[in-house]
Design an enzyme around this catalytic site. Structure first.
Site, PDB file in Angstrom:
ATOM      1  N   ARG A 236       0.854  -1.186   0.000  1.00 56.99           N
ATOM      2  CA  ARG A 236       0.000   0.000   0.000  1.00 56.99           C
ATOM      3  C   ARG A 236       0.892   1.240   0.000  1.00 56.99           C
ATOM      4  NH1 ARG A 236      -5.533  -0.675   0.947  1.00 56.99           N
ATOM      5  NH2 ARG A 236      -6.126  -2.760   1.684  1.00 56.99           N
TER       6      ARG A 236
ATOM      7  N   HIS B  19     -12.165  -2.086  -2.647  1.00 54.70           N
ATOM      8  CA  HIS B  19     -13.186  -1.108  -2.981  1.00 54.70           C
ATOM      9  C   HIS B  19     -13.524  -1.178  -4.471  1.00 54.70           C
ATOM     10  CE1 HIS B  19     -12.466   0.549   0.971  1.00 54.70           C
ATOM     11  NE2 HIS B  19     -13.275   1.576   0.759  1.00 54.70           N
TER      12      HIS B  19
ATOM     13  N   ARG C  97      -9.251   6.175  -4.173  1.00 54.12           N
ATOM     14  CA  ARG C  97      -8.351   5.250  -3.461  1.00 54.12           C
ATOM     15  C   ARG C  97      -6.890   5.641  -3.677  1.00 54.12           C
ATOM     16  NH1 ARG C  97     -10.402   3.442   0.469  1.00 54.12           N
ATOM     17  NH2 ARG C  97      -9.211   1.504   0.538  1.00 54.12           N
TER      18      ARG C  97
ATOM     19  N   HIS D  92      -4.179   2.777  -2.322  1.00 52.59           N
ATOM     20  CA  HIS D  92      -3.843   1.844  -3.398  1.00 52.59           C
ATOM     21  C   HIS D  92      -3.006   2.512  -4.470  1.00 52.59           C
ATOM     22  CE1 HIS D  92      -6.280  -1.561  -2.138  1.00 52.59           C
ATOM     23  NE2 HIS D  92      -7.282  -0.750  -1.905  1.00 52.59           N
TER      24      HIS D  92
END
Length: 339
Positions: free
Chosen positions: A79, A114, A161, A167
């Site tokens: 991440r 997501h 995101r 991400h």
């Protein structure tokens, strides 16, 4: 992958610099793309419009989120919010980026949950909406509108995101494409009017399958808590680390929702027959009930207690929407007619 990750960080920096005044909007979009939103927001709305599609929303959410968990355990995605620090590549020229409350998720990053769940669930909803519009108007132009909204929303969720450093772009793209494929396939296998045994077996299969994979990977020396350690180390605010973002939380959530879906259809096969006005009341009451159920604080220690209570919470939710609230409204309207 260093080049891909580095370019992703610079993209996040450019996105934050260029659109920081829209921070609240980005956070709202990422909230609407959260897998929990499928249970709490989309499910009750869609269910009272069309029962089959509502059941499909829960079904597709559960399977796609469970597969996302499996992929994350296998693919070991980084991440951005921790990779920037761990990589040691930005000592001389650190990116000007910041974290936000939804940033510090504790699971691996690839593919984006997501993006994957939203892509799958929204495909179910927009395909149903497009079919309805086409059957009513026979207009291909109107039929294309839901699909256009689908693409726009997926782009917005993906960018949100990246904006919050949850991400990298390639993880968002992978999640979106995988979710689309799952949405197309799973929408053909909706378990409407299936026996309770089917849901019990599916629930146990999901739970035991994840446990076996987890145990097998750990047996071969794979540390599956690595992402939790990194999230705790590099999250800028410790209170942003949430128990419900842990991998086992998504597992218990999915198993609970699957069992709850089966119980709801077992208690009241076919659901309650209600006209449109009572359905509106059902939607308002269900949304209010789910909001308060979701807001109830759960003890984070010991973790096993949290997972058990979290499982119960999501077992209850489908029954609230499909049985309890419609049953109450049905009795209320029937009593008024008699009077």
């Amino acid at each position: 992958m260093e080049t891909v990750h580095t370019q992703g960080v610079w993209m996040a920096e450019a996105l934050q610099k260029g659109t920081m005044e829209y921070e609240k909007q980005w956070l709202f979009v990422t909230h609407m793309g959260d897998p929990k939103a499928a249970f709490l927001i989309y499910f009750p709305i869609v269910y009272y419009l069309n029962k089959r599609t509502g059941i499909a929303v829960v079904w597709v959410t559960v399977i796609s989120e469970w597969l996302n968990l499996v992929f994350k355990w296998i693919l070991f995605g980084e991440r951005p919010f921790w990779w920037v620090e761990e990589s040691r590549l930005f000592v001389e020229n650190p990116p000007q980026v910041q974290q936000f409350p939804p940033t510090c998720e504790t699971g691996p990053g690839s593919p984006s949950g997501h993006a994957m769940v939203t892509s799958a669930v929204w495909w179910v909803m927009v395909s149903a909406a497009a079919s309805f519009l086409h059957s009513c108007t026979r207009s291909r132009l109107l039929m294309a509108v839901p699909y256009l909204l689908y693409v726009l929303f997926l782009v917005a969720v993906g960018l949100s995101r990246i904006f919050i450093l949850a991400h990298f772009p390639h993880q968002v793209i992978a999640g979106t494409l995988t979710g689309f494929a799952l949405g197309v396939v799973l929408n053909r296998t909706v378990p409407e009017r299936r026996p309770l045994l089917f849901f019990l077996q599916t629930c146990m299969g999901l739970f035991l399958g994840a446990l076996l994979l987890h145990s097998g990977l750990e047996h071969f020396g794979v540390d599956l808590s690595w992402s939790i350690t990194l999230a705790k180390r590099w999250c800028s605010q410790k209170d942003w680390i949430r128990m419900d973002s842990r991998p086992f939380s998504s597992l218990t959530r999915d198993c609970g929702a699957m069992l709850g879906l089966g119980l709801a259809q077992f208690w009241k096969p076919g659901g309650w027959p209600l006209p449109w006005v009572p359905r509106t009341l059902c939607l308002a009451l269900s949304s209010l009930a789910l909001y308060h159920i979701n807001r109830m604080p759960l003890p984070s220690s010991p973790p096993v207690l949290f997972y058990i209570l979290y499982f119960i919470r999501f077992t209850v939710m489908p029954q609230v929407v499909m049985v309890l609230v419609p049953g109450f409204v049905h009795l209320l309207t029937a009593k008024n007619k008699q009077e």
